[in-house]
Motif scaffolding. Sequence first.
Motif, PDB file in Angstrom:
ATOM      1  N   ALA A  20      43.410  14.399  32.764  1.00 41.05           N
ATOM      2  CA  ALA A  20      44.683  15.051  32.449  1.00 41.05           C
ATOM      3  C   ALA A  20      44.490  16.321  31.625  1.00 41.05           C
ATOM      4  CB  ALA A  20      45.600  14.079  31.708  1.00 41.05           C
ATOM      5  N   ASP A  21      43.329  16.494  31.001  1.00 41.01           N
ATOM      6  CA  ASP A  21      43.045  17.669  30.176  1.00 41.01           C
ATOM      7  C   ASP A  21      42.586  18.874  31.004  1.00 41.01           C
ATOM      8  OD1 ASP A  21      43.543  16.347  27.684  1.00 41.01           O
ATOM      9  OD2 ASP A  21      41.590  15.370  27.886  1.00 41.01           O
ATOM     10  N   SER A  24      44.744  22.190  31.120  1.00 39.28           N
ATOM     11  CA  SER A  24      44.757  22.896  29.832  1.00 39.28           C
ATOM     12  C   SER A  24      43.430  23.595  29.573  1.00 39.28           C
ATOM     13  CB  SER A  24      45.050  21.923  28.693  1.00 39.28           C
ATOM     14  OG  SER A  24      46.346  21.414  28.802  1.00 39.28           O
ATOM     15  N   ILE A  25      42.338  22.935  29.904  1.00 42.21           N
ATOM     16  CA  ILE A  25      41.017  23.541  29.725  1.00 42.21           C
ATOM     17  C   ILE A  25      40.897  24.776  30.606  1.00 42.21           C
ATOM     18  CG2 ILE A  25      38.536  23.230  30.086  1.00 42.21           C
ATOM     19  CD1 ILE A  25      39.021  20.234  29.356  1.00 42.21           C
ATOM     20  N   GLN A  26      41.300  24.652  31.861  1.00 39.48           N
ATOM     21  CA  GLN A  26      41.246  25.771  32.800  1.00 39.48           C
ATOM     22  C   GLN A  26      42.079  26.942  32.288  1.00 39.48           C
ATOM     23  OE1 GLN A  26      39.553  25.867  35.927  1.00 39.48           O
ATOM     24  NE2 GLN A  26      40.079  28.023  35.891  1.00 39.48           N
ATOM     25  N   GLU A  49      36.228  24.741  37.784  1.00 42.10           N
ATOM     26  CA  GLU A  49      35.067  24.534  36.908  1.00 42.10           C
ATOM     27  C   GLU A  49      35.330  23.491  35.824  1.00 42.10           C
ATOM     28  OE1 GLU A  49      31.120  25.200  35.715  1.00 42.10           O
ATOM     29  OE2 GLU A  49      32.169  25.842  37.504  1.00 42.10           O
ATOM     30  N   ALA A  50      36.540  23.433  35.318  1.00 43.09           N
ATOM     31  CA  ALA A  50      36.861  22.495  34.246  1.00 43.09           C
ATOM     32  C   ALA A  50      36.771  21.043  34.712  1.00 43.09           C
ATOM     33  CB  ALA A  50      38.254  22.779  33.697  1.00 43.09           C
TER      34      ALA A  50
END
Length: 52
Positions: A20-21, A24-26, A49-50
């Motif tokens: 689920a993260d 946000s990381i991307q 990539e994330a």
Amino acid sequence: MLTQSTLETSRLNLRSLTQADIPSIQRCASVRAIADTMISIPHPYPEGEAGR
């Protein structure tokens, strides 16, 4: 068996990353100002990539 711990304070919730993260990381890694402060984050950040 390895258990995952969570560290919680009034200002911080530190936990293991989850699928689920990824969005946000991307999104954050794609911001040039953030990428410029990280030696190992390329800009533009490659799509998908994330999730690796």
